[in-house]
Design a protein around this motif. Structure first.
Motif, short mmCIF file in Angstrom:
data_model
loop_
_atom_site.label_atom_id
_atom_site.label_comp_id
_atom_site.label_asym_id
_atom_site.label_seq_id
_atom_site.Cartn_x
_atom_site.Cartn_y
_atom_site.Cartn_z
N GLN A 71 0.91 -1.12 0.08
CA GLN A 71 0.03 0.10 -0.16
C GLN A 71 1.18 1.00 -0.09
O GLN A 71 1.71 1.17 0.70
N PRO A 72 0.57 2.34 -0.85
CA PRO A 72 1.59 3.58 -0.90
C PRO A 72 1.08 4.39 0.63
O PRO A 72 -0.21 3.78 1.21
N VAL A 73 2.44 4.68 1.14
CA VAL A 73 2.84 5.39 1.87
C VAL A 73 3.71 6.65 2.30
O VAL A 73 4.29 6.73 1.71
N ASP A 74 3.45 7.96 3.59
CA ASP A 74 4.00 8.45 2.95
C ASP A 74 5.64 8.30 3.49
O ASP A 74 5.47 7.67 3.64
N CYS A 75 6.31 9.35 2.77
CA CYS A 75 7.79 8.40 2.35
C CYS A 75 8.59 9.20 4.11
O CYS A 75 9.75 8.34 4.00
N ALA A 76 8.51 10.26 4.25
CA ALA A 76 9.10 10.96 5.62
C ALA A 76 8.31 9.69 6.57
O ALA A 76 9.67 9.07 7.92
N ASP A 77 7.25 8.78 6.95
CA ASP A 77 7.26 7.96 7.64
C ASP A 77 8.10 6.59 7.36
O ASP A 77 7.76 5.42 8.27
N ALA A 78 8.09 6.27 6.30
CA ALA A 78 8.38 4.98 5.94
C ALA A 78 9.86 4.86 5.87
O ALA A 78 10.15 3.65 7.27
N LEU A 79 10.73 5.42 5.74
CA LEU A 79 11.30 6.11 5.96
C LEU A 79 12.46 6.02 7.68
O LEU A 79 13.31 5.87 7.97
N GLU A 80 11.12 7.01 8.35
CA GLU A 80 11.10 6.96 9.92
C GLU A 80 11.26 5.69 10.64
O GLU A 80 12.07 5.22 11.54
N TRP A 81 10.52 4.71 9.68
CA TRP A 81 10.06 3.03 10.82
C TRP A 81 11.80 2.58 10.04
O TRP A 81 12.08 1.91 10.80
N ALA A 82 12.24 2.77 8.94
CA ALA A 82 12.82 2.10 8.72
C ALA A 82 14.35 3.14 9.73
O ALA A 82 16.05 2.09 8.76
N GLN A 83 14.48 3.55 10.35
CA GLN A 83 15.75 4.76 11.16
C GLN A 83 16.39 5.36 10.06
O GLN A 83 17.71 5.21 10.29
N ALA A 84 15.35 6.08 9.00
CA ALA A 84 16.74 7.00 7.77
C ALA A 84 15.71 8.42 7.86
O ALA A 84 14.70 8.54 7.67
N THR A 85 16.07 9.01 6.77
CA THR A 85 15.53 10.87 6.23
C THR A 85 15.48 10.48 4.70
O THR A 85 16.50 10.11 4.20
N LEU A 86 14.48 10.88 4.06
CA LEU A 86 14.83 10.93 2.66
C LEU A 86 15.32 12.59 2.84
O LEU A 86 15.36 13.36 3.87
N PRO A 87 16.26 12.12 1.93
CA PRO A 87 17.34 13.29 1.96
C PRO A 87 16.12 14.49 1.00
O PRO A 87 15.29 14.06 0.58
N GLU A 88 16.98 15.90 1.06
CA GLU A 88 16.00 17.07 0.89
C GLU A 88 16.46 17.15 -0.17
O GLU A 88 15.13 17.42 -1.53
N ASN A 89 17.30 16.57 -0.83
CA ASN A 89 17.13 16.44 -2.66
C ASN A 89 16.61 15.25 -3.12
O ASN A 89 16.98 15.30 -4.85
N ALA A 90 15.78 14.08 -2.60
CA ALA A 90 15.08 13.28 -3.28
C ALA A 90 13.99 13.83 -4.20
O ALA A 90 13.39 14.61 -3.70
N VAL A 91 14.46 13.21 -4.92
CA VAL A 91 12.74 13.36 -6.59
C VAL A 91 12.68 11.97 -6.63
O VAL A 91 12.50 10.43 -6.43
N GLU A 92 11.28 12.00 -7.14
CA GLU A 92 10.40 11.03 -7.39
C GLU A 92 10.49 10.02 -6.17
O GLU A 92 10.55 8.54 -6.69
#
Length: 157
Positions: free
Chosen positions: A51-72
């Motif tokens: 199921q689609p999920v917000d990437c900020a939440d998904a990466l937080e669960w994976a103990q990571a953060t989405l880079p500011e310059n991430a695209v797509e």
């Protein structure tokens, strides 16, 4: 002369409890497998596909953060017996290794001869995982010209 009763055997009738036991055995042998099938159907119905999920939440669960310059960015989650989170995004090629090192410090990316991508990181949280967090995270980076395609897979058990 008349009917002689001495040589006749009266018909044998089963006792009332015999029918109770026969009914119980039929129920167990026929109803048990049917109950298991019904339980499995309900269990599989509760399983969710990706199921689609917000990437900020998904990466937080994976103990990571989405880079500011991430695209797509595209992130999904699936769960049944365990939880699985995936994240795919692109970022500048020159910043991918630095992002990996900052996100998962103390892990050395495997060289291309040891993985099928340009960079691979596998993080195991053997007993160190936060409650409700992943037990393992796999990150692969594939260089595409000036950008890098990052694929992250995190799961628990």
């Amino acid at each position: 002369m008349g009917d002689d009763i001495r040589g006749k055997v009266p018909p044998v009738r089963p006792k009332a409890w015999t029918w109770v036991w026969v009914s119980a055995l039929v129920t167990v042998f026929c109803g048990g497998p049917l109950a298991l099938l019904a339980w499995a159907a309900v269990g599989f119905d509760e399983a969710t596909g990706p199921q689609p999920v917000d990437c900020a939440d998904a990466l937080e669960w994976a103990q990571a953060t989405l880079p500011e310059n991430a695209v797509e960015p595209r992130c999904t989650t699936a769960s049944w017996l365990d939880t699985q989170v995936t994240a795919d995004f692109r970022m500048p090629r020159g910043e991918a290794a630095q992002w990996l090192a900052g996100t998962y410090p103390g892990t050395e990316p495997r060289k291309p001869q040891f993985c099928d991508h340009d960079l691979c990181v596998n993080v195991q949280y053997d007993g160190e995982a936060e409650p409700g967090g992943p037990v393992a995270v796999d990150v692969t980076v594939t260089y595409e010209g000036e950008s890098a395609l990052v694929h992250l897979l995190a799961f628990d058990t």
